[in-house]
Write a protein that holds these residues in place. Structure first.
Motif, PDB file in Angstrom:
ATOM      1  N   ALA A  93      15.166  18.311 -39.279  1.00  0.00           N
ATOM      2  CA  ALA A  93      13.834  17.975 -38.744  1.00  0.00           C
ATOM      3  C   ALA A  93      12.888  19.373 -39.109  1.00  0.00           C
ATOM      4  O   ALA A  93      11.621  18.970 -39.232  1.00  0.00           O
ATOM      5  CB  ALA A  93      13.769  17.595 -37.375  1.00  0.00           C
ATOM      6  N   GLU A  94      13.425  20.325 -38.858  1.00  0.00           N
ATOM      7  CA  GLU A  94      12.627  21.739 -38.927  1.00  0.00           C
ATOM      8  C   GLU A  94      11.875  21.917 -40.556  1.00  0.00           C
ATOM      9  O   GLU A  94      11.078  22.418 -40.707  1.00  0.00           O
ATOM     10  CB  GLU A  94      13.358  23.063 -38.843  1.00  0.00           C
ATOM     11  N   ARG A  95      12.758  21.344 -41.423  1.00  0.00           N
ATOM     12  CA  ARG A  95      12.343  21.304 -42.894  1.00  0.00           C
ATOM     13  C   ARG A  95      11.142  20.414 -43.043  1.00  0.00           C
ATOM     14  O   ARG A  95      10.721  20.340 -44.363  1.00  0.00           O
ATOM     15  CB  ARG A  95      13.441  21.144 -43.800  1.00  0.00           C
ATOM     16  N   VAL A  96      10.885  19.385 -42.217  1.00  0.00           N
ATOM     17  CA  VAL A  96      10.025  18.156 -42.545  1.00  0.00           C
ATOM     18  C   VAL A  96       8.753  18.440 -41.843  1.00  0.00           C
ATOM     19  O   VAL A  96       8.577  18.808 -40.437  1.00  0.00           O
ATOM     20  CB  VAL A  96      10.734  16.927 -41.979  1.00  0.00           C
ATOM     21  N   PRO A  97       7.601  18.501 -42.619  1.00  0.00           N
ATOM     22  CA  PRO A  97       6.148  18.817 -41.988  1.00  0.00           C
ATOM     23  C   PRO A  97       5.948  17.787 -40.999  1.00  0.00           C
ATOM     24  O   PRO A  97       5.295  18.155 -39.957  1.00  0.00           O
ATOM     25  CB  PRO A  97       5.293  18.369 -43.005  1.00  0.00           C
ATOM     26  N   LEU A  98       6.423  16.483 -40.900  1.00  0.00           N
ATOM     27  CA  LEU A  98       6.269  15.622 -39.705  1.00  0.00           C
ATOM     28  C   LEU A  98       6.945  16.124 -38.537  1.00  0.00           C
ATOM     29  O   LEU A  98       6.475  15.502 -37.458  1.00  0.00           O
ATOM     30  CB  LEU A  98       6.560  14.098 -40.155  1.00  0.00           C
ATOM     31  N   GLY A  99       7.924  16.960 -38.530  1.00  0.00           N
ATOM     32  CA  GLY A  99       8.701  17.285 -37.593  1.00  0.00           C
ATOM     33  C   GLY A  99       9.871  16.482 -37.124  1.00  0.00           C
ATOM     34  O   GLY A  99      10.446  16.929 -36.098  1.00  0.00           O
ATOM     35  N   ARG A 100      10.367  15.484 -37.949  1.00  0.00           N
ATOM     36  CA  ARG A 100      11.306  14.616 -37.529  1.00  0.00           C
ATOM     37  C   ARG A 100      11.951  14.025 -38.797  1.00  0.00           C
ATOM     38  O   ARG A 100      11.112  14.155 -39.803  1.00  0.00           O
ATOM     39  CB  ARG A 100      11.087  13.611 -36.554  1.00  0.00           C
ATOM     40  N   GLY A 120       6.710  14.178 -45.691  1.00  0.00           N
ATOM     41  CA  GLY A 120       5.756  15.204 -46.421  1.00  0.00           C
ATOM     42  C   GLY A 120       6.612  16.224 -47.002  1.00  0.00           C
ATOM     43  O   GLY A 120       5.945  17.314 -47.367  1.00  0.00           O
ATOM     44  N   THR A 121       7.908  16.114 -47.158  1.00  0.00           N
ATOM     45  CA  THR A 121       8.692  17.448 -47.744  1.00  0.00           C
ATOM     46  C   THR A 121       8.460  17.512 -49.145  1.00  0.00           C
ATOM     47  O   THR A 121       8.573  18.619 -49.713  1.00  0.00           O
ATOM     48  CB  THR A 121      10.126  17.109 -47.726  1.00  0.00           C
ATOM     49  N   THR A 122       7.960  16.358 -49.911  1.00  0.00           N
ATOM     50  CA  THR A 122       7.433  16.577 -51.315  1.00  0.00           C
ATOM     51  C   THR A 122       6.288  15.849 -51.461  1.00  0.00           C
ATOM     52  O   THR A 122       5.799  14.964 -50.670  1.00  0.00           O
ATOM     53  CB  THR A 122       8.644  15.965 -52.268  1.00  0.00           C
ATOM     54  N   ARG A 123       5.436  16.038 -52.632  1.00  0.00           N
ATOM     55  CA  ARG A 123       4.436  15.306 -52.834  1.00  0.00           C
ATOM     56  C   ARG A 123       4.792  14.090 -53.777  1.00  0.00           C
ATOM     57  O   ARG A 123       6.088  14.086 -54.237  1.00  0.00           O
ATOM     58  CB  ARG A 123       3.635  16.378 -53.669  1.00  0.00           C
TER      59      ARG A 123
END
Length: 196
Positions: A151-158, A190-193
């Motif tokens: 979850a830390e790696r995900v801009p959404l936070g989860r 949001g981890t990749t475009r």
């Protein structure tokens, strides 16, 4: 009535996708490598039917497809992975296979569109499935800790839920979305475009 075929339906994402498509009104054919009570119970639960087949066996796939074609056809959605877009250290074979699915979706999308068959793919990031327990054991941490790390790696936070992935599949399987052909939907917080 729309007919949907969901492979890998005995657990994880496949089960969530089958339930979602049935809730959206489709008659769902559920498939997994071999027959079993989990598959039969799922088919009964959602009012669908079981068509077990090992997709590595061409003859089994032909039989499965024939059983489904007797009732309809027209939308194909592959479940690939974000790793098929960006790669991942230590998972080269997995990433390559998912990249192949993405390319297959794009190519079949072009080839089958004239026949009214729309082919697309989704590329999710980490999803909260039993695979996380495997990842946790490999990392020597608890399942809660591996969820926190991912979850830390995900801009959404989860991380994503199976139901969110199922919703993306349902969106692409919706006949009202007939202009979506050969596309890859990135369900990743949001981890990749959106590229590939």
């Amino acid at each position: 009535m729309r007919v949907a075929l969901v492979t890998g339906a005995a657990g994880g994402l496949g089960r969530a996708v089958a339930r979602r498509l049935a809730a959206d009104g489709a008659l769902v054919a559920v498939s997994d490598r071999s027959p079993g009570p989990e598959l039969d119970l799922l088919a009964e639960e959602i009012g669908g039917f079981a068509v077990p087949a090992d997709v590595a066996d061409p003859e089994a796939v032909r039989r499965m497809a024939a059983a489904v074609e007797e009732r309809a056809g027209g939308r194909v959605v592959f479940v690939a992975s974000e790793w098929g877009v960006i790669g991942w250290p230590g998972a080269s074979a997995y990433a390559a296979s998912k990249a192949g699915l993405i390319s297959l979706a794009k190519t079949l999308g072009r080839e089958l569109a004239p026949e009214g068959i729309a082919v697309n793919a989704i590329a999710p990031s980490v999803v909260d499935t039993p695979q996380l327990e495997v990842d946790a054991r490999a990392a020597g941490v608890s399942p809660e800790e591996i969820r926190r790390r991912y979850a830390e790696r995900v801009p959404l936070g989860r991380i994503a839920t199976p139901e969110e992935i199922a919703a993306a599949v349902a969106h692409l399987a919706d006949p009202r979305m007939s202009s979506l052909v050969g596309q890859v939907i990135h369900v990743n917080g949001g981890t990749t475009r959106a590229r590939a």
